[in-house]
Scaffold this motif. Structure first.
Motif, PDB file in Angstrom:
ATOM      1  N   LEU A  88      30.406  20.979  22.877  1.00 48.24           N
ATOM      2  CA  LEU A  88      31.819  20.713  23.129  1.00 48.24           C
ATOM      3  C   LEU A  88      32.555  20.708  21.795  1.00 48.24           C
ATOM      4  O   LEU A  88      32.021  20.236  20.778  1.00 48.24           O
ATOM      5  N   SER A  89      33.785  21.184  21.800  1.00 53.96           N
ATOM      6  CA  SER A  89      34.636  21.085  20.622  1.00 53.96           C
ATOM      7  C   SER A  89      36.087  21.188  21.067  1.00 53.96           C
ATOM      8  O   SER A  89      36.378  21.675  22.168  1.00 53.96           O
ATOM      9  N   GLY A  90      36.982  20.728  20.214  1.00 57.90           N
ATOM     10  CA  GLY A  90      38.391  20.809  20.568  1.00 57.90           C
ATOM     11  C   GLY A  90      39.276  20.158  19.537  1.00 57.90           C
ATOM     12  O   GLY A  90      38.803  19.547  18.565  1.00 57.90           O
ATOM     13  N   MET A  91      40.576  20.293  19.764  1.00 61.05           N
ATOM     14  CA  MET A  91      41.566  19.738  18.849  1.00 61.05           C
ATOM     15  C   MET A  91      42.821  19.372  19.617  1.00 61.05           C
ATOM     16  O   MET A  91      43.247  20.103  20.521  1.00 61.05           O
ATOM     17  N   ILE A  92      43.388  18.220  19.293  1.00 58.27           N
ATOM     18  CA  ILE A  92      44.693  17.802  19.798  1.00 58.27           C
ATOM     19  C   ILE A  92      45.632  17.718  18.604  1.00 58.27           C
ATOM     20  O   ILE A  92      45.305  17.075  17.599  1.00 58.27           O
ATOM     21  N   TYR A  93      46.771  18.394  18.692  1.00 60.97           N
ATOM     22  CA  TYR A  93      47.757  18.377  17.609  1.00 60.97           C
ATOM     23  C   TYR A  93      49.077  17.872  18.171  1.00 60.97           C
ATOM     24  O   TYR A  93      49.629  18.450  19.116  1.00 60.97           O
ATOM     25  N   ASN A  94      49.591  16.773  17.596  1.00 63.41           N
ATOM     26  CA  ASN A  94      50.792  16.112  18.089  1.00 63.41           C
ATOM     27  C   ASN A  94      51.989  16.379  17.178  1.00 63.41           C
ATOM     28  O   ASN A  94      51.825  16.783  16.015  1.00 63.41           O
ATOM     29  N   ASP A  95      53.169  16.122  17.707  1.00 64.98           N
ATOM     30  CA  ASP A  95      54.402  16.251  16.934  1.00 64.98           C
ATOM     31  C   ASP A  95      54.294  15.381  15.676  1.00 64.98           C
ATOM     32  O   ASP A  95      54.244  14.150  15.777  1.00 64.98           O
ATOM     33  N   PRO A  96      54.239  15.969  14.475  1.00 64.91           N
ATOM     34  CA  PRO A  96      54.009  15.155  13.272  1.00 64.91           C
ATOM     35  C   PRO A  96      55.172  14.250  12.907  1.00 64.91           C
ATOM     36  O   PRO A  96      55.007  13.315  12.122  1.00 64.91           O
ATOM     37  N   ARG A  97      56.359  14.466  13.492  1.00 66.98           N
ATOM     38  CA  ARG A  97      57.521  13.627  13.183  1.00 66.98           C
ATOM     39  C   ARG A  97      57.460  12.271  13.877  1.00 66.98           C
ATOM     40  O   ARG A  97      58.000  11.284  13.364  1.00 66.98           O
ATOM     41  N   THR A  98      56.815  12.217  15.047  1.00 65.12           N
ATOM     42  CA  THR A  98      56.864  11.010  15.868  1.00 65.12           C
ATOM     43  C   THR A  98      55.504  10.389  16.149  1.00 65.12           C
ATOM     44  O   THR A  98      55.439   9.268  16.654  1.00 65.12           O
ATOM     45  N   SER A  99      54.429  11.083  15.850  1.00 64.06           N
ATOM     46  CA  SER A  99      53.102  10.615  16.260  1.00 64.06           C
ATOM     47  C   SER A  99      52.509   9.639  15.262  1.00 64.06           C
ATOM     48  O   SER A  99      52.926   9.556  14.098  1.00 64.06           O
ATOM     49  N   LEU A 100      51.517   8.902  15.711  1.00 65.10           N
ATOM     50  CA  LEU A 100      50.642   8.127  14.831  1.00 65.10           C
ATOM     51  C   LEU A 100      49.472   9.019  14.412  1.00 65.10           C
ATOM     52  O   LEU A 100      49.176   9.131  13.223  1.00 65.10           O
ATOM     53  N   ARG A 101      48.821   9.639  15.382  1.00 69.92           N
ATOM     54  CA  ARG A 101      47.723  10.570  15.103  1.00 69.92           C
ATOM     55  C   ARG A 101      48.294  11.990  15.032  1.00 69.92           C
ATOM     56  O   ARG A 101      48.675  12.567  16.053  1.00 69.92           O
ATOM     57  N   LYS A 102      48.337  12.554  13.837  1.00 70.37           N
ATOM     58  CA  LYS A 102      48.848  13.921  13.693  1.00 70.37           C
ATOM     59  C   LYS A 102      47.941  14.896  14.428  1.00 70.37           C
ATOM     60  O   LYS A 102      48.412  15.771  15.153  1.00 70.37           O
ATOM     61  N   TYR A 103      46.640  14.756  14.222  1.00 77.05           N
ATOM     62  CA  TYR A 103      45.713  15.567  14.994  1.00 77.05           C
ATOM     63  C   TYR A 103      44.366  14.877  15.092  1.00 77.05           C
ATOM     64  O   TYR A 103      44.035  13.989  14.293  1.00 77.05           O
ATOM     65  N   LEU A 104      43.601  15.263  16.104  1.00 80.37           N
ATOM     66  CA  LEU A 104      42.238  14.788  16.317  1.00 80.37           C
ATOM     67  C   LEU A 104      41.367  16.008  16.588  1.00 80.37           C
ATOM     68  O   LEU A 104      41.730  16.878  17.390  1.00 80.37           O
ATOM     69  N   VAL A 105      40.232  16.073  15.914  1.00 85.58           N
ATOM     70  CA  VAL A 105      39.260  17.139  16.109  1.00 85.58           C
ATOM     71  C   VAL A 105      37.953  16.504  16.577  1.00 85.58           C
ATOM     72  O   VAL A 105      37.549  15.456  16.055  1.00 85.58           O
ATOM     73  N   TYR A 106      37.299  17.107  17.555  1.00 83.17           N
ATOM     74  CA  TYR A 106      36.033  16.548  18.026  1.00 83.17           C
ATOM     75  C   TYR A 106      34.993  17.648  18.194  1.00 83.17           C
ATOM     76  O   TYR A 106      35.311  18.827  18.387  1.00 83.17           O
ATOM     77  N   ALA A 107      33.736  17.249  18.112  1.00 84.53           N
ATOM     78  CA  ALA A 107      32.603  18.130  18.375  1.00 84.53           C
ATOM     79  C   ALA A 107      31.483  17.277  18.955  1.00 84.53           C
ATOM     80  O   ALA A 107      31.306  16.113  18.558  1.00 84.53           O
ATOM     81  N   ALA A 108      30.734  17.830  19.895  1.00 79.79           N
ATOM     82  CA  ALA A 108      29.672  17.056  20.543  1.00 79.79           C
ATOM     83  C   ALA A 108      28.597  17.992  21.066  1.00 79.79           C
ATOM     84  O   ALA A 108      28.839  19.180  21.314  1.00 79.79           O
ATOM     85  N   LEU A 109      27.401  17.424  21.247  1.00 78.75           N
ATOM     86  CA  LEU A 109      26.274  18.123  21.861  1.00 78.75           C
ATOM     87  C   LEU A 109      25.705  17.241  22.963  1.00 78.75           C
ATOM     88  O   LEU A 109      25.538  16.029  22.772  1.00 78.75           O
ATOM     89  N   LEU A 110      25.399  17.849  24.098  1.00 75.37           N
ATOM     90  CA  LEU A 110      24.728  17.167  25.205  1.00 75.37           C
ATOM     91  C   LEU A 110      23.483  17.961  25.558  1.00 75.37           C
ATOM     92  O   LEU A 110      23.565  19.152  25.874  1.00 75.37           O
ATOM     93  N   ASN A 111      22.348  17.289  25.514  1.00 74.49           N
ATOM     94  CA  ASN A 111      21.071  17.951  25.793  1.00 74.49           C
ATOM     95  C   ASN A 111      20.430  17.268  26.993  1.00 74.49           C
ATOM     96  O   ASN A 111      19.877  16.179  26.874  1.00 74.49           O
TER      97      ASN A 111
END
Length: 525
Positions: A402-425
Motif C-alpha cells: 500500500l502507498s499513498g499521499m494526501i495533500y491539503n491546502d497549505p494556507r489553511t491546513s495543519l498537515r500540509k501533506y501525509l505520505v504512507y507506505a505499508a506491507l501486508l503479508n
C-alpha cells in the motif's frame, strides 16, 4: 502499578496477563505459563518480554483456524469493501442488491442465518486496542511538560451493524439500507508523551462517551447491474471516499480508519461521525468507477456539544458544504489472484477558514496580534494505491503493498501533506492461512505557515499560546507500526504490535516514543 496520567489508564501487566490467558485457556501449560511472576515489576519492558512469547506460542500452536476472519472485514468496513469490489465477470443489467458483509462469528447463530435468508443482516463485534510506552517521556518545567508521564491505556468499541435488503424483504428491487451504531470506551496513550496528532489507539474518540452513538444510517439504490449506485441519508463521507478496508489491519490512528491527513480540517465526516449526505457512483467499465457527492459541513462534527449521540438531525449547525470526487482503476491480474486499487480524488470545502500564518493585512498574525486572514474555500487531494504482489495458497492470501499521499491546502491546513507506505503479508505459513504480518509507516509534514507562526510566538516569549497543544515548533513526524494478526479461532483475532513515534506531535524537542500493545477483534454474531 504502572499507570498514566489519564483516568482510563491501566496496569500493563494485568491487562496483558488477561488477554494472554484468553486464547490459552485450552492449554493448561499455557494457562500456568501466562501468569506473571510474583512481585512488583517497575518496567513494562520486562513484562512484555516475558509475556509476548507465551502469547504467540500458545496462540499459534494451541488453536486451529477455522475460517477467513481478518481485520479487513470488521464492522465499519462495509462501505469501503463495496467501493473496492469490481463488477462481476459476467455482464448483466439486472437490478440487484450487492451482497452484505458476513464475517465468521464466535458461535454459529441459527437466528442470524434465518434473518439473512430474508434480507436482514445483523452483526455485533468488539474491537479493543491497548498501547503502553516502554520509553520515558520528555521531562521539563515549562507548561505542558510537567504533565507527561510514562503510561499505558486501553481503548475500544462495541459496534452493531444492521443491513436490510428490501428486495428480499419487500420486493423493492436494488434498494438496501445500512445502519451502524457504536459505543466507545477508554483513552489513548499518545497524549501521555505529548502527541496530539496520531492516536496510539484509533478506536479512541468520536463516540460521544455514550452507550449508543449513531455512526450512519442511509439508503442506497443499486441499478443497471451495479453500474449505478445512489445513496442518501446520514453518511460518513470518508467511509466511501479516500477509503480502504486494508487500513485497519493496523492500530495507530495515522493510518487506521483513514490516513489522518484526510480529516485535517475536521470538516470531512469520517467514522464514527456522519452528516446528511448524497453520493452517486458510476462504473463505466468493470474495473473503473467514478463517484461524487455533496455533504453539509456541520460545526463540531467530532465534538460532544453537537454530536454526542449522533442522533441530532436538525442541521442547525450546518456551516457549509464539501463536494468530493474520486475515480479509481481496480485491476485484477493473474487469473483473479492479484487485485489492485489505484485511486485519485479531491474535495472542496465551501466553509471559510483562517489562514495559518497571515493576518487580515497580510502580515504574520503571531507578531501583530490581529485577526487572521480568512479564505472563502479550501481543498484537499489524495492518491492511494494498493496491489497484491504475490499470491500464496488460499484465495485471500498473499503479499500486498500500500502507498499513498494526501495533500491539503497549505494556507489553511495543519498537515500540509501525509505520505504512507505499508506491507501486508497474509497466509505466508500454510498452517496459518489467515494470519497477517503487517508493517506501516506514515510521514506527516506540518504546513509551513503553522511552523513559522509557532516560531514567531516562541521568539516573542509567547510559548503558552502555541496552537495544537504544541510545546515547541512543529515540523514533521513519523509513525511506524509492526504487528502480527493471529487468527485464534472463528471470530477472534489477536494482534500483538509495536509502535514507534519519531518527533511526537511533529516536535523535535520531544523524545521519540516506543510502545508495545495489542489489538483484539471479536465477532459475536
Amino acid at each position: 502499578m504502572w499507570t498514566g496520567l489519564l483516568p482510563y489508564s491501566v496496569d500493563f501487566r494485568t491487562l496483558m496477563g488477561s488477554i494472554i490467558m484468553f486464547p490459552a485457556t485450552a492449554n493448561p501449560v499455557c494457562v500456568r505459563a501466562a501468569r506473571p511472576p510474583v512481585g512488583r515489576m517497575h518496567h513494562v519492558a520486562r513484562t512484555a518480554v516475558y509475556a509476548l512469547p507465551f502469547a504467540l506460542g500458545c496462540v499459534l500452536f494451541g488453536a486451529v483456524p477455522a475460517g477467513a476472519q481478518v481485520m479487513d472485514r470488521d464492522i465499519g468496513s462495509a462501505p469501503s469493501l463495496l467501493v473496492s469490489r469490481p463488477l462481476p465477470k459476467h455482464d448483466s443489467h439486472k437490478t440487484w442488491v450487492p451482497p452484505f458483509s458476513q464475517p465468521e462469528a464466535v458461535a454459529p447463530n441459527p437466528v442470524s442465518k434465518w434473518l439473512r435468508r430474508r434480507g436482514i443482516n445483523f452483526l455485533v463485534d468488539n474491537t479493543n486496542e491497548f498501547a503502553g510506552a516502554i520509553t520515558p517521556p520528555t521531562r521539563g518545567t515549562t507548561p505542558g511538560f510537567s504533565n507527561y508521564k510514562q503510561g499505558a491505556s486501553n481503548a475500544g468499541q462495541y459496534a452493531m451493524q444492521l443491513d436490510v435488503d428490501w428486495d428480499k424483504l419487500a420486493g423493492w428491487h436494488g434498494f438496501a439500507t445500512h445502519m451502524v451504531t457504536v459505543g466507545r470506551y477508554g483513552t489513548t496513550a499518545n497524549r501521555m508523551f505529548g502527541d496530539w496528532l496520531n492516536h496510539a489507539s484509533e478506536d479512541y474518540g468520536g463516540g460521544g462517551n455514550v452507550v449508543v452513538h449513531l455512526v450512519y444510517a442511509y439508503g442506497e439504490e443499486t441499478l443497471l447491474g451495479g453500474r449505478l449506485a445512489i445513496a442518501a441519508g446520514r453518511m460518513a463521507e470518508i467511509s466511501d471516499f479516500a477509503a480502504s478496508p486494508l487500513f485497519c489491519n493496523f492500530q495507530n490512528g495515522s493510518i487506521c480508519g483513514r490516513p489522518k491527513g484526510i480529516t485535517d480540517t475536521n470538516f470531512a465526516a469520517g467514522y464514527p461521525a456522519s452528516t446528511w449526505g448524497f453520493r452517486v457512483r458510476g462504473r463505466p467499465a468493470r474495473s473503473v468507477y467514478v463517484q461524487t457527492g455533496l455533504y453539509p459541513i456541520e460545526n463540531g462534527i467530532y465534538q460532544v456539544f453537537q454530536h454526542r449521540t449522533g442522533f441530532k438531525f436538525n442541521g442547525a449547525n450546518i456551516i457549509g458544504y464539501t463536494a468530493p470526487i474520486e475515480t479509481a482503476w481496480e485491476p485484477v491480474f493473474r487469473h483473479g489472484t492479484l487485485p489492485g486499487h489505484y485511486k485519485f480524488g479531491a474535495q472542496l470545502f465551501s466553509t471559510p477558514q483562517d489562514d495559518n500564518y497571515l493576518d487580515v493585512n497580510g502580515a504574520p498574525y503571531a507578531l501583530t496580534g490581529r485577526k487572521r486572514q480568512r479564505h472563502g474555500a479550501s481543498w484537499s487531494t489524495w492518491m492511494m494505491f494498493d496491489q497484491r504482489l504475490l499470491h500464496y495458497h488460499n484465495k485471500d492470501s498473499g503479499l500486498t503493498a500500500l502507498s499513498g499521499m494526501i495533500y491539503n491546502d497549505p494556507r489553511t491546513s495543519l498537515r500540509k501533506y501525509l505520505v504512507y507506505a505499508a506491507l501486508l503479508n497474509r497466509g505466508a505459513f500454510r498452517t496459518r492461512p489467515y494470519d497477517t504480518m503487517g508493517f506501516a509507516l506514515t510521514y506527516t509534514r506540518i504546513a509551513d505557515g503553522v511552523t513559522l507562526a509557532e516560531q514567531d510566538m516562541i521568539n516573542n516569549g509567547n510559548r503558552s499560546s502555541l496552537p495544537n497543544h504544541a510545546t515547541g515548533v512543529q515540523h514533521n513526524t513519523i509513525v511506524m507500526e509492526a504487528n502480527y494478526a493471529i487468527h485464534v479461532m472463528p471470530g477472534v483475532i489477536f494482534t500483538p504490535l509495536f509502535e514507534y513515534y519519531i518527533h511526537p506531535n511533529a516536535q523535535s524537542n520531544l523524545r521519540n516514543a516506543a510502545l508495545l500493545g495489542f489489538k483484539s477483534h471479536i465477532q459475536l454474531m
